[in-house]
Enzyme design. Sequence first.
Site, PDB file in Angstrom:
ATOM      1  N   GLU A  30      24.386  63.800 101.337  1.00  0.00           N
ATOM      2  CA  GLU A  30      24.602  63.259 100.037  1.00  0.00           C
ATOM      3  C   GLU A  30      24.306  64.587  98.819  1.00  0.00           C
ATOM      4  OE1 GLU A  30      25.507  59.913  99.112  1.00  0.00           O
ATOM      5  OE2 GLU A  30      26.066  61.084  97.110  1.00  0.00           O
TER       6      GLU A  30
ATOM      7  N   ASP B   3      25.673  59.278 112.247  1.00  0.00           N
ATOM      8  CA  ASP B   3      25.710  58.148 111.149  1.00  0.00           C
ATOM      9  C   ASP B   3      27.278  57.948 110.855  1.00  0.00           C
ATOM     10  OD1 ASP B   3      23.045  57.879 110.953  1.00  0.00           O
ATOM     11  OD2 ASP B   3      22.734  58.833 109.157  1.00  0.00           O
TER      12      ASP B   3
ATOM     13  N   ARG C 120      24.223  54.925 114.130  1.00  0.00           N
ATOM     14  CA  ARG C 120      24.080  53.912 113.183  1.00  0.00           C
ATOM     15  C   ARG C 120      25.612  53.483 112.521  1.00  0.00           C
ATOM     16  NH1 ARG C 120      24.234  55.394 106.935  1.00  0.00           N
ATOM     17  NH2 ARG C 120      26.632  55.782 107.626  1.00  0.00           N
TER      18      ARG C 120
ATOM     19  N   THR D 144      27.444  52.081  97.140  1.00  0.00           N
ATOM     20  CA  THR D 144      28.386  53.382  96.824  1.00  0.00           C
ATOM     21  C   THR D 144      28.438  53.849  95.735  1.00  0.00           C
ATOM     22  OG1 THR D 144      29.391  53.064  99.099  1.00  0.00           O
ATOM     23  CG2 THR D 144      30.487  54.583  97.728  1.00  0.00           C
TER      24      THR D 144
ATOM     25  N   HIS E 151      21.348  52.672 101.421  1.00  0.00           N
ATOM     26  CA  HIS E 151      21.551  53.823 100.727  1.00  0.00           C
ATOM     27  C   HIS E 151      22.063  53.503  99.467  1.00  0.00           C
ATOM     28  CE1 HIS E 151      23.751  57.496 100.752  1.00  0.00           C
ATOM     29  NE2 HIS E 151      24.596  57.232  99.753  1.00  0.00           N
TER      30      HIS E 151
ATOM     31  N   HIS F 271      23.313  54.096  95.114  1.00  0.00           N
ATOM     32  CA  HIS F 271      23.680  55.118  94.052  1.00  0.00           C
ATOM     33  C   HIS F 271      22.911  54.843  92.705  1.00  0.00           C
ATOM     34  CE1 HIS F 271      26.103  58.292  95.792  1.00  0.00           C
ATOM     35  NE2 HIS F 271      26.224  57.403  96.997  1.00  0.00           N
TER      36      HIS F 271
ATOM     37  N   HIS G 253      -4.827  56.753  73.822  1.00  0.00           N
ATOM     38  CA  HIS G 253      -4.667  57.025  75.046  1.00  0.00           C
ATOM     39  C   HIS G 253      -5.590  57.763  75.378  1.00  0.00           C
ATOM     40  CE1 HIS G 253      -0.670  55.092  75.946  1.00  0.00           C
ATOM     41  NE2 HIS G 253      -0.892  54.779  74.454  1.00  0.00           N
TER      42      HIS G 253
END
Length: 379
Positions: A15, A94, A136, A171, A198, A200, A294
């Site tokens: 990817e 895959d 897979r 996707t 998976h 996006h 802080h």
Amino acid sequence: MPFENYNIIESTLREGEQFSTAAFTPVQKQKIAEMLDSFGVEMIEMTSPCASPQSAADIRAVVGMGLRARILTHIRCNHDDARRALDTGVQGIDIVIGTSPHLIRHSHGKNINQIIDLAADVLSFIRQQAPDVILRFSTEDSFRSREADLLRVYLAIADLGLVQRLGVADTVGVALPGQVSALVHQLVRLTGLDVEFHGHNDSGCAIANACAALEAGATHIDTTILGIGERNGITPLGGLIARLYTLNRQYVAKYNLKLLPQLDLLIADYCDIPIPFSNYITGSSAFIHKAGIHAKAVLADPETYEILQPEDFGLTREVAVGHRLTGWNAIRSRALALGLSLDEATLKSITQTIKQRADHQPLSLPEVDALLMEAAFQL
Ligand code: HCA
Ligand code: CU
């Protein structure tokens, strides 16, 4: 417990290669694989051998490195791709095929029955050739597919008894955590197979969705370093680690966390991009505390404003001092770091000076230090 038994499928070399500025050389791919292996990811996914001649050679080279991580490749659902994947000697394959109306129409034109028949054919072929390869099967664009179509496909594939794992892919980055959870839960319950997610990040849910998948029983999560991938990418490795660490540090204890900054820097360098300031763990300001209240609390106990300990990642926290929001506790801490012990009244007066000057322009650390030295030594 869902978080105690999960695996990372690190897809920077698949990817990630689809990211706009990624074009890894063979040497760079091997370096990435080596560092991911040292980090401890369980699986490394590589671009299809059909993408280009060099892509096939690169898979063979990484397989030949003999890493602990298992090397997978990612192919379309057809015999030729399957043959070429088998030729590379990978430990896992895959397979993905689109099931959404968009992809059926614009990508492969097959209906659901044809998808099932083709997948059965290709999976049987691979299983005959390589009884031990980890297989897979995933649908592409799972969350814009019709639920009835999805379930028909997954159940038919599960029934074949040929794959270890089913994948669901967001996707286009459209899914919400509740949707991911529902689908993963259904697949786990109906098939008993391992489930991979998976996701996006087009609408900012990639990490939350990965976490929801794990909560629902997913066993594998896809990541890339810095989240690189098509468009604005997928679940980032560091972001997933940050998310799981904050649930329970033990969930990420199996990884060599101190390598994370080097991994992020490596990919930023290879892709010629900066690490975003807002990046999980390694963003330039991830451990900088600024406002006076802080700073005071963090100096007393870092946990007050930190859910991640920088030291666990080989990093350090910083308290910014030279700005108009500063407070005298932060200034005292800086003085002590320089070995100067100044009384409270002096520290408060220096703090006021810094605030006044910072109203025009923030002071650099050497400028703050100079004010403290002047006061200490009455220069
Ligand atoms: C792709 C699509 C993919 C596949 C995901 C997967 C997606 O670019 O080939 O096979 O798990 O996002 O659907 O990356
Ligand atoms: Cu993808």
